[in-house]
Write a protein that holds these residues in place. Sequence first.
Motif, short mmCIF file in Angstrom:
data_model
loop_
_atom_site.label_atom_id
_atom_site.label_comp_id
_atom_site.label_asym_id
_atom_site.label_seq_id
_atom_site.Cartn_x
_atom_site.Cartn_y
_atom_site.Cartn_z
N LYS A 142 0.93 -1.22 0.01
CA LYS A 142 -0.18 0.09 0.10
C LYS A 142 0.94 1.21 0.06
CE LYS A 142 -3.60 2.40 2.31
NZ LYS A 142 -4.63 2.30 3.48
N MET A 143 0.60 2.25 -0.68
CA MET A 143 1.19 3.35 -1.01
C MET A 143 0.61 4.39 0.14
SD MET A 143 3.53 2.37 -2.87
CE MET A 143 4.60 3.87 -3.36
N CYS A 144 1.03 4.44 1.38
CA CYS A 144 0.34 5.29 2.39
C CYS A 144 0.95 6.57 2.30
CB CYS A 144 0.89 4.73 3.97
SG CYS A 144 0.32 2.92 4.23
N THR A 145 0.00 7.54 2.83
CA THR A 145 0.29 9.00 2.97
C THR A 145 1.47 9.25 3.79
OG1 THR A 145 -1.25 9.50 4.56
CG2 THR A 145 -1.91 9.67 2.14
N PRO A 146 2.21 10.20 3.49
CA PRO A 146 3.62 10.58 4.27
C PRO A 146 3.04 10.80 5.99
CG PRO A 146 3.26 12.17 2.72
CD PRO A 146 1.94 11.29 2.41
N THR A 147 1.69 11.17 6.20
CA THR A 147 1.51 11.71 7.54
C THR A 147 0.95 10.50 8.29
OG1 THR A 147 -0.37 12.48 6.60
CG2 THR A 147 1.39 14.08 7.14
N ALA A 148 0.55 9.32 7.53
CA ALA A 148 -0.01 8.11 8.07
C ALA A 148 0.57 7.54 9.37
CB ALA A 148 -0.19 7.00 7.01
N GLY A 149 1.99 7.90 9.59
CA GLY A 149 2.30 7.29 10.73
C GLY A 149 2.37 5.77 11.24
N PHE A 150 3.00 5.53 12.54
CA PHE A 150 2.93 4.16 13.04
C PHE A 150 1.69 3.81 12.97
CE2 PHE A 150 7.15 5.40 14.51
CZ PHE A 150 7.98 4.45 14.12
N ASP A 151 0.68 4.79 13.15
CA ASP A 151 -0.69 4.22 13.45
C ASP A 151 -1.32 3.45 12.01
OD1 ASP A 151 -1.00 4.76 16.23
OD2 ASP A 151 -2.11 6.51 15.81
N GLY A 152 -0.91 4.35 10.98
CA GLY A 152 -1.49 3.98 9.51
C GLY A 152 -0.55 2.82 9.15
N ILE A 153 0.32 2.44 9.49
CA ILE A 153 1.27 1.21 9.30
C ILE A 153 0.63 -0.06 10.16
CG2 ILE A 153 3.30 -0.10 9.67
CD1 ILE A 153 4.84 2.67 9.62
N ARG A 154 0.31 0.12 11.41
CA ARG A 154 -0.34 -0.88 12.09
C ARG A 154 -1.74 -1.14 11.62
NH1 ARG A 154 1.89 1.65 16.82
NH2 ARG A 154 0.26 2.91 16.79
N LYS A 155 -2.24 -0.15 11.09
CA LYS A 155 -3.94 -0.54 10.84
C LYS A 155 -3.91 -1.23 9.29
CE LYS A 155 -7.83 2.33 9.52
NZ LYS A 155 -8.06 3.30 8.42
N PHE A 156 -2.92 -0.95 8.68
CA PHE A 156 -2.75 -1.48 7.18
C PHE A 156 -2.14 -3.07 7.65
CE2 PHE A 156 -0.01 -2.87 3.57
CZ PHE A 156 -1.08 -3.23 2.71
N VAL A 157 -1.10 -3.15 8.37
CA VAL A 157 -0.65 -4.62 8.64
C VAL A 157 -1.60 -5.62 9.11
CG1 VAL A 157 1.02 -6.07 9.69
CG2 VAL A 157 1.78 -3.91 8.68
#
Lengths: 179, 280
Positions: free
Chosen positions: B156-171
Amino acid sequence: MAAIRVTTPLTDAVARKLKAGDSVLITGVIYTARDAAHQRLTEAVAKGERPPVDLKGQIFYYAGPSPAPPGKPIGSVGPTTSYRMDAFAPKTMELGLKGMIGKGPRAKEVIDAMKRHGAVYFAAVGGAGALLAKCVKAAKPVAYADLGAEAITELTVEDFPVIVATDAAGNDLYAAAAA
Amino acid sequence: MREIDVREIERAVRDLCVETNIVADTDVLDAFRKGMEEEESPVAREVLRTLLENARIAAEERLPICQDTGMAVVFLDIGQDVHLVGGGLEEAVNEGVRKGYREGYLRKSVVKHPVTRGNTGDNTPAVIHTRIVPGDGVKITVAPKGFGSENMSFVKMCTPTAGFDGIRKFVLECVRKAGGNPCPPIVVGVGIGGTFEKAAIMAKEALTRPLGERSGREDLARLEEELLGEINKTGIGPQGLGGKTTALAVHVNAFPTHIAGMPVAVNICCHAYRHAGKTV
């Protein structure tokens, strides 16, 4: 867990009695069939040809074994992921198939067809191919040999261990685990 | 300049293919035992017990742990002071794979064309990742990859501000979507940053790390711990039949990236966590 012993071919009464979560030991003949074999078989039937094996009461094992080393009937033979056969599975049940062995959850269309035809979906432990090979007493190629590991092979099994993942009433262990 | 004959690499690839497919990782077996102690569900315990028994039989009978002996992924770290002689490098690697899969009675799972199919009959070609590094040796890592778990991998090409929360959510979304399909208990490789393909290769390389070895970076090591805890709370369990042992480890690799993005790749590996290395 006390296991229930069944022999193939499966009768309607036996298939409908098995419940999700039951441990089952299968003895008799089962047939390996995976993606390419399912595609070929259903295409042949669509053209009005007969399937290479009579599916009435039979069990398909979604598996592609590793080659038999010298002195052994077969190599490792664990289940492959079942959802890839979902598109073909209702047709195979229409042709008489009573059981499927694989791993991972099935689509609603497959479970609906299982209810209609009184068929059972068994889970074998994925990645336990060496252990499962010990339950295979003989292996005989039946059809589509050119597909290599994907050919249909008749396996004679003894006390082949599986768990009823989805029963003929539609009860589903995977759905329960995901809830 | 040190000369290395590519036939030495061929032999190493052959041996690594055979051994890693037959002999289970002892760290993984220890993790199964730990899972058996923690699981309350009889089905989950039974699955883990079966996997331990399977590993014993595989080693004893010299059978592959799993019939899906994978597509051979080969990482080569080539010292810049090495002069390879005796033939082409890629051909040597493929010849090693060919011999390993034939002589080890491993399954040939590779097709010639992704669309029109047709088995190549010898499990070649391998997927080869080469890197030029300082030194005068060649480090070979063979990681055969089964497709039950490869099919459950995502970028997934996350947005630059997605942060660790965004990563955790995607994983977690990936792991939930994968459910029982990739043969849990799984090992999760995560690649963060770089470009689209760099993230994917980092996620793959994360799956060659010793099981459970933490990232050297504190923030990534924390992310690995947190993700492992959250994944094991999903309830997916061994084989997706319910339980606490959904993942054995999470390994995260990271690389600098562009101001406009944050690629995240998730490469899932089944419990047959196969990787073996040798330096020649």
